[in-house]
Scaffold this active site. Sequence first.
Site, PDB file in Angstrom:
ATOM      1  N   LYS A  82      40.433  26.399  45.404  1.00  0.00           N
ATOM      2  CA  LYS A  82      41.818  26.378  44.917  1.00  0.00           C
ATOM      3  C   LYS A  82      41.788  26.463  43.396  1.00  0.00           C
ATOM      4  CE  LYS A  82      46.024  23.695  44.721  1.00  0.00           C
ATOM      5  NZ  LYS A  82      46.820  22.622  45.312  1.00  0.00           N
ATOM      6  N   LYS A 136      42.856  30.026  47.652  1.00  0.00           N
ATOM      7  CA  LYS A 136      44.234  29.931  47.175  1.00  0.00           C
ATOM      8  C   LYS A 136      44.270  30.108  45.668  1.00  0.00           C
ATOM      9  CE  LYS A 136      47.889  26.548  46.774  1.00  0.00           C
ATOM     10  NZ  LYS A 136      48.236  25.163  46.875  1.00  0.00           N
TER      11      LYS A 136
END
Length: 330
Positions: free
Chosen positions: A200, A253
Amino acid sequence: MNVYDLPIRPRRNRRTESIRSIVREHSVSSTDLIQPMFVCEGNQKSEAIVSMPGIFRLSTDLIVKECVALFELGVPGVALFPAISDSKKDKKATESLNDDGLLQTTVRAIKAAVPGITVITDVAMDPYSSDGHDGFVNEQGEIVNDVTLDILANMAVSQARAGADMVAPSDMMDGRVGVIREALDDHGFTNVGILSYSAKYASSYYGPFRDALSSAPKSGDKKTYQMDPANVREAIYEVELDIAEGADMVMVKPGLPYLDVLRAVSEISNVPVAVYNVSGEYAMLRAAAEKGWLDYQKAVLEALLSFKRAGADMILTYHAKEAAEWLKSK
Ligand code: PBG
């Protein structure tokens, strides 16, 4: 007209739609999609999110209705994020441990009405934190890893108790997957899975999401825990660690600006790989469509297909419902 001596003509495979369909390598189906949803307090409440046209904060009763519709459309899962009022936020995200809190209550309501749908809950402090960070912030303004781990473990157990099928740590603290796995197992939740936000990034594409939850950091940024957008080798490292700690699925992400990371991760992962097509990516296509600058439906389906091509097994996307509707009528 000259006919050249071209024995190799790749266009032959593109000549008709049926030939194209035969040679097509990838496809998107509604079963690839997971709908992220924002839940708010109240009844019959639907609040527009300015930077995410078409997406609303919904009260529990409306979330349940939405889950019924999504499941009928073939969308197998939802990812829930709670919009907590500022008065309930504190430094230790205490409200996240409330078994009768907004998120927990909503999970119970969904599982009662649509038992078959997969409910994924977010494990991170930021929706509940008065500091707007994913971890505990000390007096020096540092995000303290190991204090946060205890809170995350308890949060995950509370969500499992409410009936979550999968918990999804989105905080990027070191070691959290292992600690959460142990806590879930200690409490008998050996069947509750962990979808880890493994790679992330500290991205500017989360802006609309932070609007939706009023969860932007009060000070500083998230760069000491979320990854540097310049790195890809580190993504592999994070994914390998999470798998070793017991992650059932891993995630990359954001999505579109990180397709290369998704490809790299999908090549080394032994567990299913998810991608999060985040709020800023949704907002970009919506905004361009509102201006009439591109064909919204085609652009969305092309973006979703790009995730499959890059190796994603599942896509968390705010487009899930509309895409499932389009795919159904095709
Ligand atoms: C925070 C969290 C964020 C998102 C999901 N979980 C934002 C952040 O890290 O600040 C972003 C999702 C999106 O932008 O759609 N734990």
